[in-house]
Write an enzyme that holds these catalytic residues in place. Structure first.
Site, PDB file in Angstrom:
ATOM      1  N   SER A 125      33.310  -6.435 -32.529  1.00  9.94           N
ATOM      2  CA  SER A 125      34.053  -5.095 -32.895  1.00  9.94           C
ATOM      3  C   SER A 125      33.059  -4.482 -34.089  1.00  9.94           C
ATOM      4  O   SER A 125      32.438  -5.246 -34.864  1.00  9.94           O
ATOM      5  CB  SER A 125      35.381  -5.429 -33.481  1.00  9.94           C
ATOM      6  N   TYR A 151      41.537 -10.079 -39.241  1.00  4.82           N
ATOM      7  CA  TYR A 151      40.987  -9.724 -37.956  1.00  4.82           C
ATOM      8  C   TYR A 151      39.479  -9.573 -37.779  1.00  4.82           C
ATOM      9  O   TYR A 151      38.971 -10.234 -36.970  1.00  4.82           O
ATOM     10  CB  TYR A 151      41.781  -8.226 -37.180  1.00  4.82           C
ATOM     11  N   LYS A 155      36.417 -12.016 -35.819  1.00  2.00           N
ATOM     12  CA  LYS A 155      35.247 -11.464 -34.995  1.00  2.00           C
ATOM     13  C   LYS A 155      33.935 -12.167 -35.459  1.00  2.00           C
ATOM     14  O   LYS A 155      32.961 -12.662 -34.676  1.00  2.00           O
ATOM     15  CB  LYS A 155      35.231  -9.900 -34.791  1.00  2.00           C
TER      16      LYS A 155
HETATM   17  P1  NAD Z   1      44.416  -5.998 -25.350  1.00  7.99           P
HETATM   18  O1  NAD Z   1      45.499  -6.532 -26.291  1.00  7.99           O
HETATM   19  O2  NAD Z   1      45.002  -4.999 -24.518  1.00  7.99           O
HETATM   20  O3  NAD Z   1      43.985  -7.372 -24.398  1.00  7.99           O
HETATM   21  C1  NAD Z   1      43.819  -8.348 -25.021  1.00  7.99           C
HETATM   22  C2  NAD Z   1      44.344  -9.256 -23.921  1.00  7.99           C
HETATM   23  O4  NAD Z   1      44.543 -10.846 -24.229  1.00  7.99           O
HETATM   24  C3  NAD Z   1      45.941  -8.967 -23.698  1.00  7.99           C
HETATM   25  O5  NAD Z   1      46.221  -8.894 -22.197  1.00  7.99           O
HETATM   26  C4  NAD Z   1      46.623  -9.959 -24.170  1.00  7.99           C
HETATM   27  O6  NAD Z   1      47.919 -10.367 -23.544  1.00  7.99           O
HETATM   28  C5  NAD Z   1      45.634 -11.426 -24.190  1.00  7.99           C
HETATM   29  N1  NAD Z   1      45.840 -12.411 -25.094  1.00  7.99           N
HETATM   30  C6  NAD Z   1      46.064 -12.511 -26.276  1.00  7.99           C
HETATM   31  N2  NAD Z   1      46.094 -13.555 -26.722  1.00  7.99           N
HETATM   32  C7  NAD Z   1      45.869 -14.732 -25.569  1.00  7.99           C
HETATM   33  C8  NAD Z   1      46.229 -16.183 -25.626  1.00  7.99           C
HETATM   34  N3  NAD Z   1      46.127 -16.802 -26.636  1.00  7.99           N
HETATM   35  N4  NAD Z   1      45.763 -16.516 -24.249  1.00  7.99           N
HETATM   36  C9  NAD Z   1      45.825 -15.576 -23.328  1.00  7.99           C
HETATM   37  N5  NAD Z   1      45.564 -14.214 -23.282  1.00  7.99           N
HETATM   38  C10 NAD Z   1      45.740 -13.762 -24.577  1.00  7.99           C
HETATM   39  O7  NAD Z   1      43.235  -5.532 -26.204  1.00  7.99           O
HETATM   40  P2  NAD Z   1      41.915  -4.702 -25.930  1.00  7.99           P
HETATM   41  O8  NAD Z   1      41.935  -3.402 -26.513  1.00  7.99           O
HETATM   42  O9  NAD Z   1      41.894  -4.869 -24.360  1.00  7.99           O
HETATM   43  O10 NAD Z   1      40.884  -5.529 -26.633  1.00  7.99           O
HETATM   44  C11 NAD Z   1      40.092  -6.662 -25.714  1.00  7.99           C
HETATM   45  C12 NAD Z   1      39.335  -7.340 -26.851  1.00  7.99           C
HETATM   46  O11 NAD Z   1      38.384  -6.374 -27.560  1.00  7.99           O
HETATM   47  C13 NAD Z   1      39.950  -7.925 -28.144  1.00  7.99           C
HETATM   48  O12 NAD Z   1      39.566  -9.233 -28.450  1.00  7.99           O
HETATM   49  C14 NAD Z   1      40.049  -6.893 -29.215  1.00  7.99           C
HETATM   50  O13 NAD Z   1      39.938  -7.415 -30.409  1.00  7.99           O
HETATM   51  C15 NAD Z   1      38.521  -6.310 -29.067  1.00  7.99           C
HETATM   52  N6  NAD Z   1      38.340  -5.092 -29.232  1.00  7.99           N
HETATM   53  C16 NAD Z   1      39.100  -4.067 -29.051  1.00  7.99           C
HETATM   54  C17 NAD Z   1      39.034  -2.773 -29.523  1.00  7.99           C
HETATM   55  C18 NAD Z   1      39.972  -1.824 -29.486  1.00  7.99           C
HETATM   56  O14 NAD Z   1      39.991  -0.882 -30.146  1.00  7.99           O
HETATM   57  N7  NAD Z   1      40.719  -1.646 -28.288  1.00  7.99           N
HETATM   58  C19 NAD Z   1      37.891  -2.508 -30.458  1.00  7.99           C
HETATM   59  C20 NAD Z   1      36.730  -3.598 -30.763  1.00  7.99           C
HETATM   60  C21 NAD Z   1      37.361  -4.807 -30.137  1.00  7.99           C
HETATM   61  C1  WQD Z   2      40.347   6.554 -35.909  1.00 10.45           C
HETATM   62  C2  WQD Z   2      40.295   7.533 -36.973  1.00 10.45           C
HETATM   63  C3  WQD Z   2      41.724   7.365 -38.858  1.00 10.45           C
HETATM   64  C4  WQD Z   2      45.605   6.932 -36.343  1.00 10.45           C
HETATM   65  C5  WQD Z   2      40.551   0.313 -35.459  1.00 10.45           C
HETATM   66  C6  WQD Z   2      40.345  -0.950 -35.936  1.00 10.45           C
HETATM   67  C7  WQD Z   2      38.979  -1.526 -35.402  1.00 10.45           C
HETATM   68  C8  WQD Z   2      38.812  -1.444 -33.935  1.00 10.45           C
HETATM   69  C9  WQD Z   2      39.382  -0.022 -33.475  1.00 10.45           C
HETATM   70  C10 WQD Z   2      39.511  -3.584 -32.923  1.00 10.45           C
HETATM   71  C11 WQD Z   2      40.434   7.373 -38.170  1.00 10.45           C
HETATM   72  C12 WQD Z   2      42.533   8.372 -38.005  1.00 10.45           C
HETATM   73  C13 WQD Z   2      44.163   7.416 -36.724  1.00 10.45           C
HETATM   74  C14 WQD Z   2      46.633   8.002 -36.787  1.00 10.45           C
HETATM   75  C15 WQD Z   2      44.514   9.289 -37.913  1.00 10.45           C
HETATM   76  N1  WQD Z   2      39.808  -2.197 -33.324  1.00 10.45           N
HETATM   77  N2  WQD Z   2      43.762   8.236 -37.553  1.00 10.45           N
HETATM   78  N3  WQD Z   2      46.009   9.243 -37.367  1.00 10.45           N
HETATM   79  O1  WQD Z   2      40.644   2.755 -37.818  1.00 10.45           O
HETATM   80  O2  WQD Z   2      38.563   3.608 -36.632  1.00 10.45           O
HETATM   81  O3  WQD Z   2      39.513   1.178 -35.860  1.00 10.45           O
HETATM   82  O4  WQD Z   2      40.460   0.396 -33.936  1.00 10.45           O
HETATM   83  O5  WQD Z   2      38.651  -4.215 -33.109  1.00 10.45           O
HETATM   84  O6  WQD Z   2      38.718  -2.556 -35.914  1.00 10.45           O
HETATM   85  O7  WQD Z   2      40.297  -1.082 -37.380  1.00 10.45           O
HETATM   86  O8  WQD Z   2      40.544   3.419 -35.319  1.00 10.45           O
HETATM   87  O9  WQD Z   2      41.746   4.921 -33.870  1.00 10.45           O
HETATM   88  O10 WQD Z   2      43.019   3.577 -35.827  1.00 10.45           O
HETATM   89  O11 WQD Z   2      41.453   5.375 -36.171  1.00 10.45           O
HETATM   90  O12 WQD Z   2      44.355  10.374 -38.597  1.00 10.45           O
HETATM   91  O13 WQD Z   2      47.712   8.235 -36.316  1.00 10.45           O
HETATM   92  O14 WQD Z   2      41.738   8.209 -36.706  1.00 10.45           O
HETATM   93  O15 WQD Z   2      42.245   7.287 -40.235  1.00 10.45           O
HETATM   94  O16 WQD Z   2      39.815   8.258 -39.279  1.00 10.45           O
HETATM   95  P1  WQD Z   2      39.514   2.698 -36.189  1.00 10.45           P
HETATM   96  P2  WQD Z   2      42.009   4.374 -35.297  1.00 10.45           P
END
Ligand code: NAD
Ligand code: WQD
Length: 339
Positions: A125, A151, A155
């Site tokens: 991330s 979190y 990562k």
């Molecule tokens: P998500 O929660 O939709 O997907 C994660 C999946 O993992 C879910 O289906 C959940 O049921 C499963 N899971 C959790 N713990 C588990 C376990 N112990 N065993 C088996 N399954 C398990 O999230 P996502 O948005 O699809 O994110 C996928 C990956 O990408 C995550 O690792 C997240 O940290 C990373 N990521 C997400 C974002 C984002 O904003 N969505 C940004 C950066 C990184």
């Molecule tokens: C985006 C922008 C907020 C909600 C998070 C995690 C990051 C990654 C992605 C997993 C910011 C603003 C948000 C709202 C708002 N996840 N905002 N009103 O914070 O960039 O990243 O998700 O890895 O680790 O921190 O994403 O979508 O929460 O926010 O004004 O109700 O929107 O302040 O500027 P963020 P976000």
């Protein structure tokens, strides 16, 4: 190739399953459904016409995962999406976050060793960059484990575990993909983001306001040092992100590597809301609120390494993402629970 998707029923995993199948690969999924629905896999099968074996289990159950892999041998690669991802929750429950996220990554590496799988792609991330020193963020930008939340630390630590594992095992191919802000949905409207409870992230929140299940968008601060005062992020369409996984698998070589996956284009909160208003054809009520603790003013990447080494580039715009998110949300106002 045949690819095990750990956490493959989730938002990014389901879209990646579709992209892999459409690129000619086979997929199988292990997911405990703690933050997803088996319906997502049924819909992946509907979109692609492929069978997607699903093991409903905690990925930390090493014996169950190994047996699943053996049943579907040969498995060539693993993508690790599995884990917990709510930043605020990780501050309140750090031990659970370290347990699940690190445990999942370690068990997958152990199963890979016993079952002879050499390639792993990991969902990292942009959060590993913390408060950016310089923009745009390149893979060389400063990271640390001195991040504000557990979190992000999970990562960063998993990235280092992968680096060490690849140093120790010359055959291992390990890739971390640092996602910026994933948004949007598959253009079919059959799969999309379905967060439990009130969304933490901006686009799913805006989508719920557009569909009428939330009253108004709260804008977390309009006094940042950005062109319109609201926070800027690099919103990457989830279908582009999914294609990045296919490219990473197809280009992986021995050793460890890391790539930013983003567009390189900063988009403000107000610009995202405006894109959604164009998609939904209505004005969305909003209110300026105080800044959210832990937020940075701006975060966006230099995506040139992925373009150069993986031949991957994000093709979709924020308007594409808003249109597809609105299509998904309006067809599925209650997410997969509506089935
Ligand atoms: P998500 O929660 O939709 O997907 C994660 C999946 O993992 C879910 O289906 C959940 O049921 C499963 N899971 C959790 N713990 C588990 C376990 N112990 N065993 C088996 N399954 C398990 O999230 P996502 O948005 O699809 O994110 C996928 C990956 O990408 C995550 O690792 C997240 O940290 C990373 N990521 C997400 C974002 C984002 O904003 N969505 C940004 C950066 C990184
Ligand atoms: C985006 C922008 C907020 C909600 C998070 C995690 C990051 C990654 C992605 C997993 C910011 C603003 C948000 C709202 C708002 N996840 N905002 N009103 O914070 O960039 O990243 O998700 O890895 O680790 O921190 O994403 O979508 O929460 O926010 O004004 O109700 O929107 O302040 O500027 P963020 P976000």
């Amino acid at each position: 190739m045949r690819v095990l998707l750990a956490g493959g029923a989730g938002y990014i995993g389901a879209h990646t399953a579709v992209a892999l199948i459409e690129a000619g690969h086979d997929v199988l999924v292990v997911d405990d459904l703690s933050n997803s629905s088996a319906q997502a896999i049924a819909r992946v099968e509907q979109i692609t016409g492929a069978d997607v074996p699903l093991l409903i289990a905690d990925v930390r159950d090493e014996e169950a995962v190994a047996a699943f892999v053996r049943t579907h041998a040969p498995v060539d690669a693993v993508i690790n999406f599995a884990g917990l991802k709510a930043v605020g929750e990780s501050v309140a429950e750090p031990v659970r976050y370290y347990d699940v996220n690190l445990g999942a990554a370690i068990v997958l590496l152990k199963v890979m060793k016993t079952e002879g799988i050499r390639t792993i792609v990991f969902s990292s991330s942009a959060t590993v960059y913390g408060d950016p020193e310089h923009l745009p963020l390149s893979e060389e930008s400063r990271t640390g484990i001195d991040l504000a939340n557990p979190y992000g630390k999970t990562k960063r630590i998993i990235e280092e575990i992968l680096r060490d594992a690849a140093t120790a095992d010359a055959q291992l191919q390990a890739v971390s993909l640092r996602y910026f802000n994933p948004v949007g949905a598959h253009e079919s409207g059959l799969i999309g983001e379905d967060p439990t409870g009130t969304p933490n992230n901006l686009m799913p929140y805006v989508a719920r306001v557009a569909v009428g299940s939330l009253d108004r968008v709260g804008i977390f601060g309009d006094d940042y040092d950005t062109p319109d005062g609201t926070g800027q992020r690099d919103y990457i369409h989830v279908v582009d992100l999914a294609a990045g996984h296919v490219a990473a698998l197809e280009h992986a070589g021995p050793g460890y590597d890391v790539f930013n996956l983003g567009t390189g284009v900063p988009v403000s909160v107000l610009e995202l809301i405006a894109a959604f208003e164009r998609a939904a054809g209505r004005e969305l009520p909003r209110q300026i609120l105080p800044r959210r603790a832990g937020d940075v003013a701006a975060s966006y990447c230099d995506p040139s390494k992925a373009q150069r080494d993986l031949g991957w580039t994000a093709a979709r715009t924020i308007d594409d993402a808003a249109r597809d998110s609105w299509n998904w949300q309006s067809r599925n106002p209650n997410g997969y629970a509506g089935d």
